[in-house]
Design a protein around this motif. Structure first.
Motif, PDB file in Angstrom:
ATOM      1  N   ASP A 685      12.895  32.177   6.366  1.00 26.26           N
ATOM      2  CA  ASP A 685      13.223  30.761   6.220  1.00 26.26           C
ATOM      3  C   ASP A 685      12.835  29.990   7.468  1.00 26.26           C
ATOM      4  O   ASP A 685      12.746  30.533   8.561  1.00 26.26           O
ATOM      5  N   ALA A 686      12.633  28.710   7.278  1.00 23.84           N
ATOM      6  CA  ALA A 686      12.415  27.813   8.414  1.00 23.84           C
ATOM      7  C   ALA A 686      13.761  27.251   8.826  1.00 23.84           C
ATOM      8  O   ALA A 686      14.412  26.554   8.050  1.00 23.84           O
ATOM      9  N   ASN A 726       2.377  29.065  16.802  1.00 25.17           N
ATOM     10  CA  ASN A 726       1.627  28.268  15.841  1.00 25.17           C
ATOM     11  C   ASN A 726       2.362  26.964  15.569  1.00 25.17           C
ATOM     12  O   ASN A 726       3.595  26.914  15.596  1.00 25.17           O
ATOM     13  N   ILE A 727       1.619  25.916  15.295  1.00 29.18           N
ATOM     14  CA  ILE A 727       2.169  24.704  14.687  1.00 29.18           C
ATOM     15  C   ILE A 727       1.492  24.590  13.336  1.00 29.18           C
ATOM     16  O   ILE A 727       0.290  24.337  13.260  1.00 29.18           O
ATOM     17  N   PRO A 760      12.735  19.389  14.203  1.00 28.40           N
ATOM     18  CA  PRO A 760      11.725  20.417  13.954  1.00 28.40           C
ATOM     19  C   PRO A 760      12.360  21.653  13.347  1.00 28.40           C
ATOM     20  O   PRO A 760      13.574  21.874  13.466  1.00 28.40           O
ATOM     21  N   THR A 761      11.563  22.448  12.689  1.00 31.34           N
ATOM     22  CA  THR A 761      12.045  23.709  12.126  1.00 31.34           C
ATOM     23  C   THR A 761      11.206  24.855  12.666  1.00 31.34           C
ATOM     24  O   THR A 761      10.052  24.674  13.062  1.00 31.34           O
ATOM     25  N   LEU A 762      11.796  26.047  12.647  1.00 26.44           N
ATOM     26  CA  LEU A 762      11.165  27.214  13.244  1.00 26.44           C
ATOM     27  C   LEU A 762      11.296  28.408  12.314  1.00 26.44           C
ATOM     28  O   LEU A 762      12.365  28.664  11.766  1.00 26.44           O
ATOM     29  N   ILE A 784       6.708  20.319  12.885  1.00 23.33           N
ATOM     30  CA  ILE A 784       7.160  19.019  13.376  1.00 23.33           C
ATOM     31  C   ILE A 784       7.031  18.029  12.226  1.00 23.33           C
ATOM     32  O   ILE A 784       5.924  17.619  11.877  1.00 23.33           O
ATOM     33  N   PRO A 785       8.125  17.635  11.583  1.00 23.76           N
ATOM     34  CA  PRO A 785       8.019  16.727  10.430  1.00 23.76           C
ATOM     35  C   PRO A 785       7.399  15.401  10.832  1.00 23.76           C
ATOM     36  O   PRO A 785       7.542  14.946  11.973  1.00 23.76           O
TER      37      PRO A 785
END
Length: 786
Positions: A685-686, A726-727, A760-762, A784-785
């Motif tokens: 999951d993010a 990574n992005i 942001p999510t990871l 990064i939304p």
């Protein structure tokens, strides 16, 4: 995709200096005179006429002495012109309106304008085009339907008419301006405001006096807009000559300058320099943009460029390096390379260019292709940069500190209030370029080649009861020294209360960019008052355990940014709930500050959570119960609002119907109490990022992520430079990963009144539960939304 070979050729200037020198005084739309001609604000460094587009076509009546030599060859390359015969162009002939229609229609198609057939036949509106050939009528019909070209009225002012087209009449410079502006609107609508159609990015339209007084307002505006775009420069001092006619060589210049603002580029791969960037353009044989094609850029310092390739044609990896810097190989097409969007790929090399210059090589190919194998040096396009191509950094790239003005130790932002009459010095330091070899963050750096010069405007205001009155304005230049540093002093006034606003903008030749919002320093007299409460936890993230101890330093600053002594403060927590409470101070308060604040300890026993600590700088008074000064018993929640004074009951109602009330400024800070081990969190999951400490290489995320329990469950993850970052799908360096993450978290924290940016999510993978937590995760993906 096959390799697109493009031999690099020098690009000749289409806009000759002789014509630029012809532009003299123009005036703004208010018609007020100016001492010197203003600079066009929306010109472009790019061109449609590069590479093969300027090869010599072979018109006998055109040679290199003609200012439009390259422009005419460029029109022939794009098949916009075929000449008056197979061997002549007739550059001195005037352009008729029918010829203009062909020029415009062919140019618009090259620029990607969609000529969807209209429902009606607008050509039928014109009573005088029936004798024209099919191509001529089709061009007039399509241009009219698209709003690019109109009919002509009885005059030559450019006013539209639906009655006659007058195809045999010569086009006027006024008409030409309107039609070229319309072409740019149709091909590049992003340059214009979609609400009213005005040109964007221009502080003020500068119009020619003869156009301003001699043509309708809409026509004068169109002329001003093509001037701002760099399509025209006028004919003389303050003169555009709207009623004048246009020759074929002049029209070639006008159209090629127009095409520069569109997507029109030659077939194959072409590369242009735009300041410190390279712009790679990829087009098919019909000049249509090729999307999602990989473009590889690698560079070498100019002094090492001759050693960039080995004898077998492959890259010398000791000399060349990839640009931009990702975790992938130079001189090879791989997924880390940039891809074209709308046929273009832009790579900023400002961080690579040094004072000795830089050489960049650009090429395109299929995944897995490499230089020396599928590609040789002849497939590469070379671009050379000098130290002068490194632009002066914008004012935002300067770090600013103050002497004589205290700073906020929480975030190093200045408390912009000083005692009246104090000497305040503004200290500037240019941020350096990134040290890729050592993977270090920005540091102080010398000025770029050519120096970095800034314009400073200082305005002083003495306020009255309702508004500020300007009492002085100074303009000066600041030039950074060899270490990229310089200082200047704000004026000292004798008034008890005044404001000084300064604006700092970079100077690039004669071009001044729009001024940013000024920075204001308030100079005030008066006794110190508690203005800011800083709350700094000793540990911002720590694991949950029984009676875990944490500590907080609370500092109270006055309006001058100085720490205050002997101020009573109260520390509260949103976890202080229930009986018994899981949150408890180790000694009772209130607490009294010293010059360096006061350290307050507490214990916590609860589940993983995000704790909000709030500290109040207290002033206490006794008021009548239920009076206007009594916040009531329901005010014990003690909420903290930015910039507001919190007020709450701090005592019981006495027999005299009086109650003790405390009030004062407040400050907040978060503490992340962590529970779940990193290896127990679902890595597929993010997870929402809560906090990051890039110095300690840790990231705090929400393990629960909005499912299951209602509250946030923080968990701390560790990373190191042996991991992959990574992005989205793009690999990046650890430094770039940290920079993007920190920027978003800081933007969220700075937003106090509006809607903050999305968190942001990871996500992560490839961890081994048998390894220590800080070695278990190897592959990170940050989102990064928008």
């Amino acid at each position: 995709m096959p390799h697109l070979r493009n031999k690099a050729r020098p690009v000749r200037a289409l806009l000759v200096m002789a014509l630029m020198g012809a532009l003299l005084a123009v005036v703004p739309s208010s018609a007020s005179a100016q001492a010197s001609p203003p600079m066009a604000e929306r010109t472009t460094n790019l061109s449609a006429c590069v590479g093969d587009a300027i090869r010599v076509h072979g018109f006998d009546d055109m040679d290199a002495t003609n200012a439009a030599f390259d422009a005419v060859n460029c029109l022939a390359y794009y098949r916009i012109t075929i000449g008056t015969t197979a061997t002549t162009y007739s550059p001195s002939d005037n352009v008729s309106r029918a010829q203009m229609a062909l020029f415009l229609h062919r140019s618009a198609k090259v620029a990607g304008v969609d000529f969807t057939p209209a429902a009606d036949d607008p050509a039928a509106m014109f009573s005088d085009i029936g004798n024209l050939g099919d191509e001529w009528q089709a061009a007039i019909k399509a241009l009219y339907a698209k709003g690019i070209m109109t009919g002509r009225g009885s005059g030559i002012s450019g006013v539209a008419s639906d009655e006659t087209f007058q195809p045999g009449e010569d086009i006027t410079r006024a008409e030409m301006a309107v039609y070229l502006r319309n072409l740019v609107r149709a091909a590049s609508p992003e340059l214009f405001d979609e609400r009213n159609g005005t040109l964007l990015g221009v502080s003020q339209l500068d119009t020619f006096p003869d156009a301003h007084t001699g043509t309708p307002g809409a026509v004068s505006t169109a002329i001003a807009e093509i001037y701002e775009l760099g399509i025209t420069v006028g004919r003389g001092p303050g003169e555009y000559d709207p009623a004048g006619f246009v020759t074929r060589w002049q029209m070639a210049l006008f159209i090629t300058r127009t095409l520069a603002h569109t997507t029109a580029r030659p077939a194959g791969l072409t590369v242009q320099q735009d300041g410190s960037s390279v712009v790679a353009s990829l087009r098919d044989r019909d000049f249509r943009p090729v999307d999602k094609a990989y473009v590889d850029v690698f560079v070498a310092d100019a002094e090492d460029a001759e050693d960039a390739f080995t004898r077998d044609g492959s890259c010398n990896e000791r000399v060349v390096r990839e640009a931009p810097r990702y975790y992938h190989d130079a001189c090879e097409i791989d997924v880390g390379d940039i891809q074209t969007e709308d046929g273009d790929a832009v790579v900023d090399l400002s961080r690579d260019i040094g004072s000795e210059g830089l050489v960049a090589w650009v090429w395109s190919g299929d995944l897995g292709d490499s230089v020396g194998d599928e590609a040789d040096e002849g497939d590469l396009i070379e671009v050379r940069f000098t130290g002068d191509d490194l632009p002066p950094p914008p004012a935002e790239m300067l770090t600013v500190s103050y002497s004589g003005l205290s700073t906020n130790p929480a975030d190093d932002m200045p408390i912009l209030t000083a005692r009246a009459g104090a000497k305040v010095r503004v200290n500037l330091q240019l941020q350096g370029r990134y040290d890729y070899d050592n993977d270090e963050e920005y540091s102080n750096s010398p000025s770029p080649a050519g120096g970095a010069e800034y314009s400073v405007e200082i305005s002083t205001y003495v306020p009255d009861a309702t508004t500020g009155v300007l009492v002085g304005r100074d303009m000066e230049k600041v030039v950074l020294d060899a270490d990229g540093a310089e200082s200047f002093d704000l004026p000292v006034r004798t008034a008890d209360s005044y404001d000084i606003t300064y604006k700092l903008t970079e100077v690039r030749g004669d071009i001044q960019p729009p001024e940013p919002e000024g920075v204001t320093v308030q100079f005030r007299s008066g006794d110190p008052e508690a203005t800011t409460v800083l709350v700094n936890p000793v540990r911002e993230s720590l694991p949950v355990a029984d009676n875990t101890r944490n500590a907080v330093r609370v500092t109270v600053l006055d309006q001058y940014g100085r720490a205050m002594n002997r101020v009573a403060v109260l520390l509260t927590s949103d976890r202080d709930q229930g009986d018994p409470s899981p949150w408890e101070l180790t000694r009772t308060g209130p607490f009294t500050t010293r010059r360096n604040g006061v350290v307050i300890s507490y214990t916590y026993t609860d589940t993983a959570a995000v704790e909000m600590l709030t500290a109040f700088a207290l002033t206490t008074e006794t008021v009548a119960e239920n009076s206007a000064d009594d916040p009531g018993s329901g005010a014990t929640t003690r909420t903290c609002a930015d910039g507001e004074v919190a007020r709450f009951r701090s005592g019981e109602v006495t027999s005299d119907n009086e109650v003790e009330v405390s009030f004062g400024k407040c400050g907040e800070a978060k503490v992340y109490w962590t529970g779940t081990a990193a290896t127990d969190v679902a890595n597929a999951d993010a997870h929402t990022v809560l906090d990051a400490d890039t110095d300690a290489n840790t990231i705090t995320v929400d393990a629960d992520n909005g499912t299951g329990a209602d509250e946030v469950e923080p968990v701390v993850l560790a990373y190191d430079d042996g991991d992959y970052f990574n992005i989205g799908e793009r690999p990046i360096s650890m430094a770039a990963f940290e920079e993007r993450l920190s920027d978003r978290l800081q933007a969220i924290e700075r937003e106090t009144s509006g809607t903050p940016p999305a968190s942001p999510t990871l996500a992560w993978s490839n961890y081994d539960p048998d390894e220590p937590a800080d070695e278990s995760i190897t592959d990170w993906e940050l989102t990064i939304p928008a």
